[in-house]
Design a protein around this motif. Structure first.
Motif, PDB file in Angstrom:
ATOM      1  N   THR A 286      35.411  41.213  44.263  1.00 28.20           N
ATOM      2  CA  THR A 286      36.703  40.638  43.598  1.00 28.20           C
ATOM      3  C   THR A 286      36.463  39.877  42.515  1.00 28.20           C
ATOM      4  OG1 THR A 286      36.106  38.783  45.204  1.00 28.20           O
ATOM      5  CG2 THR A 286      37.581  40.427  46.092  1.00 28.20           C
ATOM      6  N   ALA A 312      37.890  44.611  41.692  1.00 27.64           N
ATOM      7  CA  ALA A 312      39.400  44.427  41.953  1.00 27.64           C
ATOM      8  C   ALA A 312      39.831  43.381  41.072  1.00 27.64           C
ATOM      9  CB  ALA A 312      39.389  43.942  43.677  1.00 27.64           C
ATOM     10  N   PRO A 314      42.860  41.633  39.226  1.00 27.57           N
ATOM     11  CA  PRO A 314      44.195  41.198  39.456  1.00 27.57           C
ATOM     12  C   PRO A 314      45.180  41.858  38.137  1.00 27.57           C
ATOM     13  CG  PRO A 314      42.995  39.220  39.747  1.00 27.57           C
ATOM     14  CD  PRO A 314      42.043  40.149  38.986  1.00 27.57           C
ATOM     15  N   ASP A 315      46.231  42.347  38.340  1.00 22.41           N
ATOM     16  CA  ASP A 315      47.205  43.043  37.658  1.00 22.41           C
ATOM     17  C   ASP A 315      48.153  41.964  37.170  1.00 22.41           C
ATOM     18  OD1 ASP A 315      48.939  44.693  36.110  1.00 22.41           O
ATOM     19  OD2 ASP A 315      50.085  44.993  37.946  1.00 22.41           O
ATOM     20  N   THR A 324      46.277  44.882  42.031  1.00 24.98           N
ATOM     21  CA  THR A 324      45.188  45.289  41.287  1.00 24.98           C
ATOM     22  C   THR A 324      44.937  46.245  40.437  1.00 24.98           C
ATOM     23  OG1 THR A 324      44.008  46.332  42.902  1.00 24.98           O
ATOM     24  CG2 THR A 324      43.593  44.008  42.953  1.00 24.98           C
ATOM     25  N   CYS A 325      44.195  46.280  39.183  1.00 26.72           N
ATOM     26  CA  CYS A 325      44.185  47.333  38.382  1.00 26.72           C
ATOM     27  C   CYS A 325      43.502  48.607  38.871  1.00 26.72           C
ATOM     28  CB  CYS A 325      43.308  47.048  37.246  1.00 26.72           C
ATOM     29  SG  CYS A 325      44.178  45.476  36.046  1.00 26.72           S
TER      30      CYS A 325
END
Length: 462
Positions: A286, A312, A314-315, A324-325
């Motif tokens: 994360t 993971a 964040p988008d 997430t991307c």
């Protein structure tokens, strides 16, 4: 100097080290990259390698040639104890040793995600490494060579001329289409084999292919594949592959000697599982948007970074379903470039910035002169989409040295045609030598009693 340890030399790892060399001042930090392989593989080129359109060595980038200031260690990181900022490094044939670091960058990538389907682990091959792409190419050509010498009604001949690809995402469709294109080229060299004898089947569990493009574009791709004699089975799952006979949940059976598995990826479990860094339910480390590792509560883990398929991230665009991307090359490269800048900023006491990248489009190669392109609501297939695919990836290939090698290979193939020679025996290079090599004769005391008895005079007189 602070010590920066980069775990993994794929997209994200290579680009992080490459950009750190650019941004760091002389003697500002020591950078060590650890990876068992001495090169970075440009994964989007694997389908073309499998089809013989790109020389395998041109689709990889040497670490030592292009990372001139980074210390390269060809080994595995088997444990990360970030609480004490140490990593266990295991080299082939050597003893494990501990490396103390100040900053760690985990970019160990992903592996093929498989399921416990009988026969898959024994007979299938992925499309995640240059070695797998080469093996798929050599197997396809070897199968044509063997099939050409067999009777037309032979079951083995039908098996040799059947190719199965599992997974209808970008990786699966590109591999499927490129292998079909390569088979069509092979038919011109094997008059003993007819087009109808070659069977290509793609098995996809969902009701559509290529979710990265619009439904209209994916349907155009399906029509193009059908026109080339390729069969796509939607809403279908592999139930069994024992002895290389692929059985689906709908009851069909397809005996095949080449089964390519492309049904998704997962974060490298050995690296993630061997670390004390926090992870999310899908097994990825994360991070927050600036690529620093964070706990479940959102607290920054000082000195720890992650990017690429193993993270993971964040988008921030809000365009991705799980927030997430997605694990692809486009994100890995851009995240790595930003990570290098952010890491240097933190070392200098400055603030890092968030990763924000809105996908501008997607391109796919579907065999010679065929491709797919999607940007926003605009999509197209055919020759111009194929040009867009080659243009984009030709430019995206890292280093000008590698770009020129790929481009030069494409030019050669345009005039000379693709190379259709297979060298499968290179995977067992000592076989020929061993078969005919002279060996010492056994000493008398080493000869088995039965052999002595058989060679005795009494036996010979009798």
């Amino acid at each position: 100097m602070p010590k920066i340890l980069i775990v993994g030399g794929g997209y994200a790892g290579f680009y992080t080290a490459w950009k750190l060399e650019k941004h760091l001042r002389s003697n500002e930090a020591e950078v060590v990259l650890v990876d068992p392989l001495p090169y970075m593989t440009y994964l989007p080129f694997l389908p073309e390698v499998a089809a013989g359109s790109i020389e395998p060595r041109h689709a990889v980038v040497s670490h030592r040639r292009h990372l001139k200031k980074t210390k390269i260690v060809n080994a595995k990181v088997t444990n990360i104890d970030h609480a004490n900022k140490t990593a266990t490094i295991s080299a082939p044939g050597g003893e494990d040793w501990e490396y103390e670091y100040d900053q760690i960058v985990v970019t160990a990538g992903s592996i093929s995600r498989t399921f416990p389907i009988p026969g898959i682990a024994d007979h299938a091959i992925g499309m995640k490494s240059i070695e797998e792409a080469v093996a798929a190419r050599d197997t396809l050509i070897r199968n044509f060579e063997l099939a050409a010498s067999l009777p037309k009604d032979s079951e083995l001949r039908r098996r040799l001329l059947t190719v199965i690809v599992v997974g209808g995402g970008f990786a699966g469709i590109e591999a499927f289409a490129e292998l079909r294109s390569a088979a069509n080229a092979l038919l011109g060299r094997f008059p003993e084999i007819t087009f109808d004898e070659t069977q290509f089947h793609l098995i996809e569990a969902m009701g559509r292919i290529m979710p990265e493009v619009s439904l209209a574009t994916s349907e155009k791709v399906l029509k193009d594949l059908a026109s080339r004699g390729a069969n796509v089975h939607l809403d279908t799952q592999v139930a069994d592959a024992t002895d290389g006979v692929v059985t689906t949940n709908t009851g069909e059976e397809y005996p095949s000697d080449l089964i390519v598995w492309t049904a998704g990826v997962m974060a490298n479990p050995k690296v993630v599982g061997g670390s004390d860094l926090p992870r999310e339910p899908r097994g990825r480390i994360t991070t927050q948007a600036d690529l620093r590792v964070v706990t479940e509560e959102g607290d920054v883990v000082a000195g720890a970074w992650a990017a690429g398929d193993i993270a993971a991230v964040p988008d921030k665009t809000g365009g991705l379903p799980d927030g997430t991307c997605v694990p692809n090359a486009q994100h890995a490269v851009r995240q790595a470039k930003l990570l290098a800048k952010n890491l240097v900023a933190v070392i200098r006491g400055e603030e890092p910035v968030d990763y924000f990248h809105k996908n501008l489009g997607a391109v796919a190669g579907l065999g010679l002169y065929q491709g797919a392109f999607q940007s926003g609501k605009f999509g197209m297939t055919g020759f111009f989409a194929w040009l867009a695919h080659r243009g984009y990836h030709g430019l995206a290939m890292p280093t000008w040295e590698r770009k020129w090698r790929v481009l030069w290979g494409w030019v050669h193939n345009f005039f000379l045609g693709r190379d259709l020679v297979q060298i499968e025996k290179v995977q067992d290079p000592r076989a020929f030598f061993e078969e005919y090599a002279s060996r010492p004769k056994p000493k008398p005391d080493e000869v088995a009693p039965e052999a002595v008895k058989a060679a005795s005079p009494e036996k010979q007189d009798a």
